[in-house]
Design an enzyme around this catalytic site. Sequence first.
Site, PDB file in Angstrom:
ATOM      1  N   LYS A  69       0.842  -1.198   0.000  1.00 39.65           N
ATOM      2  CA  LYS A  69       0.000   0.000   0.000  1.00 39.65           C
ATOM      3  C   LYS A  69       0.884   1.258   0.000  1.00 39.65           C
ATOM      4  O   LYS A  69       2.099   1.171  -0.092  1.00 39.65           O
ATOM      5  CB  LYS A  69      -0.975  -0.051   1.182  1.00 39.65           C
ATOM      6  CG  LYS A  69      -1.800  -1.358   1.247  1.00 39.65           C
ATOM      7  CD  LYS A  69      -2.913  -1.449   0.218  1.00 39.65           C
ATOM      8  CE  LYS A  69      -3.489  -2.842   0.020  1.00 39.65           C
ATOM      9  NZ  LYS A  69      -4.293  -3.403   1.087  1.00 39.65           N
TER      10      LYS A  69
HETATM   11  C1  LIG Z   1      -5.233  -4.575   1.477  1.00 39.21           C
HETATM   12  C2  LIG Z   1      -6.706  -4.401   1.541  1.00 39.21           C
HETATM   13  C3  LIG Z   1      -7.461  -4.711   2.669  1.00 39.21           C
HETATM   14  C4  LIG Z   1      -6.895  -5.433   3.860  1.00 39.21           C
HETATM   15  O1  LIG Z   1      -5.783  -4.830   4.365  1.00 39.21           O
HETATM   16  P1  LIG Z   1      -4.818  -5.608   5.399  1.00 39.21           P
HETATM   17  O2  LIG Z   1      -4.112  -4.474   6.068  1.00 39.21           O
HETATM   18  O3  LIG Z   1      -3.927  -6.456   4.571  1.00 39.21           O
HETATM   19  O4  LIG Z   1      -5.675  -6.382   6.317  1.00 39.21           O
HETATM   20  C5  LIG Z   1      -8.813  -4.416   2.670  1.00 39.21           C
HETATM   21  N1  LIG Z   1      -9.409  -3.861   1.606  1.00 39.21           N
HETATM   22  C6  LIG Z   1      -8.726  -3.583   0.486  1.00 39.21           C
HETATM   23  C7  LIG Z   1      -9.449  -2.951  -0.665  1.00 39.21           C
HETATM   24  C8  LIG Z   1      -7.362  -3.852   0.413  1.00 39.21           C
HETATM   25  O5  LIG Z   1      -6.691  -3.612  -0.720  1.00 39.21           O
END
Ligand SMILES: *Cc1c(COP(=O)(O)O)cnc(C)c1O
Length: 389
Positions: free
Chosen positions: A188
């Site tokens: 991210k």
């Molecule tokens: C990455 C992601 C999540 C979950 O995030 P984590 O921190 O890995 O639990 C939820 N929603 C979307 C759209 C994502 O891309």
Amino acid sequence: MIPYGRQDIDEDDVAAVVAALRSDFITQGPAIDAFEAAVARYVGAPHAVAVCNATAALHVAYLSLGLSAGDRLWTVPNTFVATANAARFCGAEVDFVDIAGDTYLMDVEALAGKLAQARRHGRLPKVVAPVHFAGQSCDMRAIRALADDYGFKIVEDAAHAIGADYLDGKVGDCRFSDLCVFSFHPVKIVTTGEGGIVTTKDPALAKRLGELRSHGTTRDPSRMDGPSEGPWYYQQIELGLNYRMTDLQAALGASQMKRIDAFVARRRALAARYDEALATLPLVLPAQNPDGRSAFHLYPIQLRLETIGRTRREIFDRLRAAGIGVNVHYIPVHLQPYYRRRGFKPGDFPQSERYYERAISIPLFAAMTDSEQSEVVARLSETLLAQAA
Ligand SMILES: *Cc1c(COP(=O)(O)O)cnc(C)c1O
């Protein structure tokens, strides 16, 4: 292999984590407050509650709104499974609203139609969770207007969108929603290794989120049944979880937040260069909503398969073999076996399915160099044009 996304860690980040390791607290300490304050200040929300990942953040967000068995949560199929799963953790039923074919975001017309029908059948959702796919805000103003009409709560899944702009503010300021969730997974925009945060304007929700991440316990006498019994005393006032973030993660996050503007600026510059370099290829490039500015977590392209004359799988395999770490976002959630067993089937959400069949995400991350990007453009052009010949 040039990955589709990866973290950017510098020496200041390393020093911040080392300092946290040498401090008195490695969890439940001051680094958490500092990180929460940094995110809250940046997005323009009065409150932020950090947790161990964004899946946990979605779970406590939904719990804090009272989502439970017998309730319904609606999201889009074009998301990571976590958006839907967190509602299942609460015992709620999940349903979906299809995406718009151009932005790949929740289709507000489809939402309005489904709400009108649900009202007639007494099956309105308690919570709607729009997903700011690829880093671009959904049409939150229109979703807010529908929430005021139909009485549902809004949780923004902004896992892709820290740093994105919408109208006159940042995604996360909750101008149009109850709660907003960000992820700090390494692919991210900002990372804490694993981590998530919930932002809100509502102090009561913020307090409840803080309790839910720590076993449902409180030390606040105003939240207790009866008087406090002394300085050691806490009460468990509901069933919560241990979803705490560590101070090591929070220290990394606070250090990363100092560079967020540079991260987002670099992603936008890379996206603009892709827009130009790929314009003449047999592709549909990501459409941008004029009401906002994407943070570009992803650069999802649609292959014009009819023109190219080959399958998505062949193109994907050739790019991987050429060292380009392409990926696909997302397999429609309703087509996962778990959700098929709950009654969904192919054809239920045609825009999401059509989008998925043509989708590839090409590499995009802040630390990507110009020459890496040129390599992606060259290999992609070669692959698509060879296919077309
Ligand atoms: C990455 C992601 C999540 C979950 O995030 P984590 O921190 O890995 O639990 C939820 N929603 C979307 C759209 C994502 O891309």
